[in-house]
Design a protein around this motif. Structure first.
Motif, PDB file in Angstrom:
ATOM      1  N   GLU A 117      13.296  53.339  20.861  1.00  0.00           N
ATOM      2  CA  GLU A 117      14.241  52.307  21.161  1.00  0.00           C
ATOM      3  C   GLU A 117      14.886  51.918  19.893  1.00  0.00           C
ATOM      4  O   GLU A 117      15.926  51.110  19.847  1.00  0.00           O
ATOM      5  CB  GLU A 117      13.368  51.094  21.695  1.00  0.00           C
ATOM      6  CG  GLU A 117      12.974  51.417  23.103  1.00  0.00           C
ATOM      7  CD  GLU A 117      11.597  52.375  23.239  1.00  0.00           C
ATOM      8  OE1 GLU A 117      11.004  52.688  22.173  1.00  0.00           O
ATOM      9  OE2 GLU A 117      11.398  52.462  24.453  1.00  0.00           O
ATOM     10  N   GLU A 118      14.386  52.551  18.501  1.00  0.00           N
ATOM     11  CA  GLU A 118      15.119  52.058  17.454  1.00  0.00           C
ATOM     12  C   GLU A 118      16.106  53.137  16.965  1.00  0.00           C
ATOM     13  O   GLU A 118      16.846  52.984  16.146  1.00  0.00           O
ATOM     14  CB  GLU A 118      14.163  51.864  16.222  1.00  0.00           C
ATOM     15  CG  GLU A 118      13.293  50.606  16.538  1.00  0.00           C
ATOM     16  CD  GLU A 118      12.195  50.262  15.403  1.00  0.00           C
ATOM     17  OE1 GLU A 118      12.727  50.613  14.296  1.00  0.00           O
ATOM     18  OE2 GLU A 118      11.056  49.656  15.522  1.00  0.00           O
ATOM     19  N   MET A 119      16.094  54.058  17.753  1.00  0.00           N
ATOM     20  CA  MET A 119      16.934  55.303  17.169  1.00  0.00           C
ATOM     21  C   MET A 119      18.291  55.281  17.685  1.00  0.00           C
ATOM     22  O   MET A 119      18.600  54.418  18.501  1.00  0.00           O
ATOM     23  CB  MET A 119      16.199  56.729  17.890  1.00  0.00           C
ATOM     24  CG  MET A 119      14.934  57.078  16.971  1.00  0.00           C
ATOM     25  SD  MET A 119      14.086  58.552  17.492  1.00  0.00           S
ATOM     26  CE  MET A 119      12.117  58.177  16.779  1.00  0.00           C
ATOM     27  N   ALA A 120      19.329  56.015  17.283  1.00  0.00           N
ATOM     28  CA  ALA A 120      20.608  56.313  17.857  1.00  0.00           C
ATOM     29  C   ALA A 120      20.766  56.552  19.212  1.00  0.00           C
ATOM     30  O   ALA A 120      20.768  57.893  19.387  1.00  0.00           O
ATOM     31  CB  ALA A 120      21.365  57.291  16.882  1.00  0.00           C
ATOM     32  N   LEU A 121      20.871  55.598  20.089  1.00  0.00           N
ATOM     33  CA  LEU A 121      21.083  55.910  21.470  1.00  0.00           C
ATOM     34  C   LEU A 121      22.513  55.987  21.735  1.00  0.00           C
ATOM     35  O   LEU A 121      23.047  54.619  22.233  1.00  0.00           O
ATOM     36  CB  LEU A 121      20.350  54.813  22.329  1.00  0.00           C
ATOM     37  CG  LEU A 121      18.924  54.507  21.886  1.00  0.00           C
ATOM     38  CD1 LEU A 121      18.326  53.399  22.680  1.00  0.00           C
ATOM     39  CD2 LEU A 121      18.120  56.035  21.997  1.00  0.00           C
ATOM     40  N   TYR A 122      23.320  56.834  21.485  1.00  0.00           N
ATOM     41  CA  TYR A 122      24.598  56.999  21.734  1.00  0.00           C
ATOM     42  C   TYR A 122      25.112  56.872  23.140  1.00  0.00           C
ATOM     43  O   TYR A 122      24.487  57.370  24.042  1.00  0.00           O
ATOM     44  CB  TYR A 122      25.164  58.227  21.088  1.00  0.00           C
ATOM     45  CG  TYR A 122      24.985  58.751  19.872  1.00  0.00           C
ATOM     46  CD1 TYR A 122      25.608  57.765  18.715  1.00  0.00           C
ATOM     47  CD2 TYR A 122      24.148  59.643  19.301  1.00  0.00           C
ATOM     48  CE1 TYR A 122      25.550  58.096  17.407  1.00  0.00           C
ATOM     49  CE2 TYR A 122      23.935  59.782  17.960  1.00  0.00           C
ATOM     50  CZ  TYR A 122      24.312  58.960  17.089  1.00  0.00           C
ATOM     51  OH  TYR A 122      24.297  59.250  15.679  1.00  0.00           O
ATOM     52  N   CYS A 123      26.047  55.614  23.375  1.00  0.00           N
ATOM     53  CA  CYS A 123      26.377  55.447  24.784  1.00  0.00           C
ATOM     54  C   CYS A 123      27.536  55.026  24.818  1.00  0.00           C
ATOM     55  O   CYS A 123      27.850  53.974  24.235  1.00  0.00           O
ATOM     56  CB  CYS A 123      25.255  54.417  25.396  1.00  0.00           C
ATOM     57  SG  CYS A 123      25.506  54.053  27.059  1.00  0.00           S
ATOM     58  N   GLY A 124      28.462  55.312  25.774  1.00  0.00           N
ATOM     59  CA  GLY A 124      29.816  54.924  26.107  1.00  0.00           C
ATOM     60  C   GLY A 124      29.906  53.851  27.181  1.00  0.00           C
ATOM     61  O   GLY A 124      28.905  53.455  27.699  1.00  0.00           O
ATOM     62  N   GLN A 125      30.987  53.133  26.931  1.00  0.00           N
ATOM     63  CA  GLN A 125      31.082  51.983  28.033  1.00  0.00           C
ATOM     64  C   GLN A 125      31.047  52.386  29.379  1.00  0.00           C
ATOM     65  O   GLN A 125      31.024  51.683  30.163  1.00  0.00           O
ATOM     66  CB  GLN A 125      32.439  51.250  27.648  1.00  0.00           C
ATOM     67  CG  GLN A 125      32.589  50.384  26.400  1.00  0.00           C
ATOM     68  CD  GLN A 125      33.616  49.788  26.034  1.00  0.00           C
ATOM     69  OE1 GLN A 125      34.901  49.919  26.490  1.00  0.00           O
ATOM     70  NE2 GLN A 125      33.509  48.339  25.497  1.00  0.00           N
TER      71      GLN A 125
END
Length: 333
Positions: free
Chosen positions: A286-294
């Motif tokens: 949960e602290e890592m890079a969770l790349y996510c678009g809108q």
């Protein structure tokens, strides 16, 4: 009359899958291609035997058009040159090369001289014009997109600006596309197809960590932020991610928070790493890079890659080529 992405790349649906490093392995890329769109495996920093292993799985997994994504600014010109050479030497002509950002002209010319299709993702009008001049399919990335951002324009504004300057180019819209309705809107702005990233993060064949997938399906557009905190391994580039305790507290120490395995090799994951959590990652996901678009606001559940393609096929050019029988066969496969 300009060409659709389907006609340029030999697809049944004018849909490209983002070659997301770590997440987009050969399994996802092949599944997308088998469904009639253009799958794309993330080459990222892979080289030598690790890249060869990926390419072997990719070409064995599908006989349809498929791509390999490379990132010029992450690896540098010498390493990129070696990556390109491997792809050209170790794969058949149906494998296209996709670049996130602009490589040197010599690289673009080398790809086209080899008879390969070329896809270049850009974030500005000048870069789009430059890529089109080299015969590339131009992917216009808007700031609605998840992951690293190449520009400052919103998707439809960039597509419209590029279409005005490039009336005959093959343009693909990227960013914030989580539903067929958004895809249709991008086509109305002047696109000839769309690229999806976040929608494929949660595909069954994606290598994203299970908690990463769950976070995406539970999120809304307002849960994403544009930041620059995940810079270890990819500095100097803003990115859109899900808000985390790390984006909220960027002054935390850059200590190790997890472990991961890439092509059989173990690595430690520091806080602020640009690496995404995959199925081979453990630690503080949960602290890592969770790349996510809108687009996450329109994505509420995991699905197969074939189902994602089928959902968008009805509004995209070339969609009529996918029959009910073919879809059934893809589900079985």
């Amino acid at each position: 009359m300009r060409s659709t992405v389907a006609s340029v790349l030999g697809l049944k649906v004018s849909l490209l899958q983002s070659g997301m490093g770590g997440v987009a392995g050969s399994e996802l890329a092949c599944a997308v291609s088998e469904a009639g769109a253009a799958g794309c495996a993330g080459g990222y920093k892979l080289a030598g035997g690790a890249l060869s292993a990926l390419l072997a799985r990719l070409t064995a997994g599908t006989g349809r058009p498929v791509g390999v994504n490379l990132i010029p600014e992450v690896v540098g010109p010498d390493a990129l040159d070696r990556q390109v050479a491997q792809v050209l030497n170790e794969t058949p002509g149906r494998v296209h090369l996709s670049f996130f950002g602009m490589p040197d002209d010599a690289v673009l010319d080398r790809v086209t001289a080899a008879g390969r299709h070329l896809v270049v993702q850009v974030g500005s009008v000048p870069d789009g014009i430059h890529a089109a001049a080299h015969g590339a399919v131009v992917v216009a990335q808007g700031t609605e997109a998840g992951g690293h951002l190449l520009g400052t324009s919103r998707r439809d504004d960039l597509v419209a600006a590029l279409r005005a300057r490039l009336p005959d180019a093959c343009l693909v819209a990227s960013g914030g596309i989580g539903s067929p309705q958004q895809a249709a809107r991008a086509l109305a702005a002047g696109a000839d197809g769309v690229l999806l990233g976040t929608a494929f993060v949660v595909a069954h064949q994606s290598r994203a960590h299970a908690r990463f997938k769950s976070a995406v399906t539970a999120a809304g557009a307002r849960d994403t932020v544009i930041t620059d905190v995940y810079e270890i391994g990819w500095p100097g580039r803003r990115h859109r991610v899900l808000a985390t305790t790390v984006t909220a507290g960027p002054r935390q120490p850059a200590k190790f928070i997890g472990k991961t395995i890439v092509e059989g090799k173990p690595y430690l994951v520091p806080r602020f790493s640009a690496a995404v959590p995959t199925e081979h990652t453990s630690g503080r996901i949960e602290e890592m890079a969770l790349y996510c678009g809108q687009s996450c606001g329109e994505i509420s559940e995991e699905a197969s890659a074939a189902d994602v393609v089928a959902a968008f096929a009805r509004v995209l050019p070339g969609a009529e080529a996918i029959t009910t029988q073919e879809r059934a066969e893809h589900h079985v496969g």
